[in-house]
Design an enzyme around this catalytic site. Structure first.
Site, short mmCIF file in Angstrom:
data_model
loop_
_atom_site.label_atom_id
_atom_site.label_comp_id
_atom_site.label_asym_id
_atom_site.label_seq_id
_atom_site.Cartn_x
_atom_site.Cartn_y
_atom_site.Cartn_z
N ASP A 1 0.86 -1.19 0.00
CA ASP A 1 0.00 0.00 0.00
C ASP A 1 0.90 1.24 0.00
O ASP A 1 1.46 1.61 1.04
CB ASP A 1 -0.92 0.00 1.23
CG ASP A 1 -2.00 -1.08 1.17
OD1 ASP A 1 -1.81 -2.09 0.45
OD2 ASP A 1 -3.03 -0.91 1.85
N LYS B 1 -6.92 3.48 -3.26
CA LYS B 1 -7.33 3.46 -1.84
C LYS B 1 -7.47 4.89 -1.36
O LYS B 1 -6.67 5.76 -1.75
CB LYS B 1 -6.25 2.69 -1.06
CG LYS B 1 -6.33 2.77 0.45
CD LYS B 1 -5.26 1.87 1.10
CE LYS B 1 -5.16 2.09 2.60
NZ LYS B 1 -4.13 1.28 3.25
N LYS C 1 -10.36 0.43 -2.32
CA LYS C 1 -10.20 0.22 -0.88
C LYS C 1 -10.47 1.51 -0.11
O LYS C 1 -9.61 2.37 -0.04
CB LYS C 1 -8.78 -0.30 -0.57
CG LYS C 1 -8.52 -0.50 0.93
CD LYS C 1 -7.16 -1.14 1.20
CE LYS C 1 -6.81 -1.13 2.69
NZ LYS C 1 -5.48 -1.70 2.99
O1 LIG Z 1 -5.55 1.46 6.06
C1 LIG Z 1 -6.22 1.40 7.06
C2 LIG Z 1 -6.37 2.47 8.06
O2 LIG Z 1 -5.14 2.95 8.49
C3 LIG Z 1 -7.16 2.00 9.22
O3 LIG Z 1 -7.79 3.09 9.80
P1 LIG Z 1 -8.72 2.93 11.10
O4 LIG Z 1 -7.77 2.63 12.24
O5 LIG Z 1 -9.40 4.26 11.22
O6 LIG Z 1 -9.68 1.82 10.89
#
Ligand SMILES: O=C[C@H](O)COP(=O)(O)O
Length: 320
Positions: free
Chosen positions: A157, A220, A256
């Site tokens: 990513d 994403k 995503k």
């Molecule tokens: O890529 C994923 C995010 O960093 C997760 O974010 P979150 O902790 O708000 O679910």
């Protein structure tokens, strides 16, 4: 993650500035459509339970904190492989399904700890290229990708350099994305746009398109660290860019949403966007993931409510 045998991976098609210049976003229309999707009555009862089980398979179960430890990552991986309590699996008749999340998502240093537990049964996604700000040198960013792939990450990513979008330097964005895709080799690359930093929906649409033209496997929304992370209006713009790219090139690029997606209700809304804008094919893990650290806990609570009629306290659900 199983990818259909006939799936053709996206590849760099060249930067088409003419195409880009024709991209315009009607913000009012996107907001109206987003509001109608968000206010829609979602599926109920058995259908809702089935959608939530499906949502589990779409999660990139994530931990991206400065205080991550091998122990936390190992617990996260155990949870990713057994996302629901055994009594719920049995009550829902899912014993044969081998239910697991789509992937786990961690920092580079944690790849080997995740690998110890997962042993190839689930993909490891590593955030890269100076995540979350993306402001290290190009040489460092490319090397970081190579090291993560060498350590066992099957998905990378990357974060884009936001200044390329903010200054309209589409060639620079295209070139960096091509370099990242090349460094990934067989690993699939998700391009994090950090949409909360991009100011306008038109910038989001153009950045999405440039990353796809440069060979991104997924686009994403966010790192989870921007002031504003995944939203429905931004998602509409991005999935419509995916649709247009597919119509013109034949390549299917994944989506995503990530950051702040923490409720079962929100997951259902994003799934509805995918189904209505792109169709059922884009509800599969090779084309759709939800990046989230705490969403699974709420989904498990909602499924428990479906089975027992009661809600349990959040602390009763194992958390990484
Ligand atoms: O890529 C994923 C995010 O960093 C997760 O974010 P979150 O902790 O708000 O679910």
């Amino acid at each position: 993650m199983s990818i259909p045998a006939d799936f053709k991976r996206n590849e760099a098609i060249g930067l088409d500035l003419g195409w880009l210049n024709h991209i315009h976003v009607n913000k009012a229309a996107a907001d109206r459509r987003a509001a109608s999707l968000a206010n829609r009555r979602t599926v109920k009862k058995e259908y809702q339970a089935a959608w939530l089980v499906k949502a589990i398979e779409l999660i990139d179960l994530t931990t991206l904190s400065g205080d991550d430890t091998p122990g936390r990552v190992e617990r996260l991986c155990m949870k990713a492989m057994r996302p629901l309590r055994t009594d719920l699996v049995e009550a829902l008749g899912l014993q044969e399904r081998n239910l697991m999340t789509g992937a786990v998502c961690v920092y580079h240093e944690m790849i080997r700890h995740a690998d110890k537990v997962l042993k190839g049964r689930l993909p490891i996604a590593a955030v890269s290229t100076g995540f979350p700000a993306g402001l290290t040198s190009m040489e460092t960013k490319v090397r970081e990708i190579e090291l993560s792939v060498a350590d066992g990450a099957q998905e990378i990513d990357i974060v884009i350099t936001r200044q390329h979008v903010l200054t309209g330097n589409w060639q620079a964005l295209y070139d960096e994305m091509v370099a990242y895709r090349q460094a990934c080799g067989e690993a699939h690359v998700k391009a994090i746009l950090a949409t909360g930093d991009l100011v306008t929906l038109e910038n989001v649409a153009k950045a999405s398109m440039v990353c796809m033209m440069a060979g991104a496997d997924f686009i994403k929304t966010s790192t989870g660290k921007e002031g504003v992370n995944a939203t429905i209006p931004v998602s509409l713009v991005m999935v419509r860019a995916i649709r247009e790219f597919h119509e013109r090139t034949g390549f299917k690029v994944g989506y995503k949403p990530a950051g702040g997606v923490s409720t079962a209700k929100a997951a259902l809304q994003y799934m509805t966007v995918m189904k209505e804008e792109l169709g059922n094919e884009w509800l599969e893990p090779h084309l759709f993931r939800i990046g989230a650290s705490s969403l699974l806990t709420d989904i498990e609570r909602q499924l428990e409510h479906h089975v027992t009629g009661n809600y349990s306290a959040v602390h009763r659900h194992a958390q990484p």
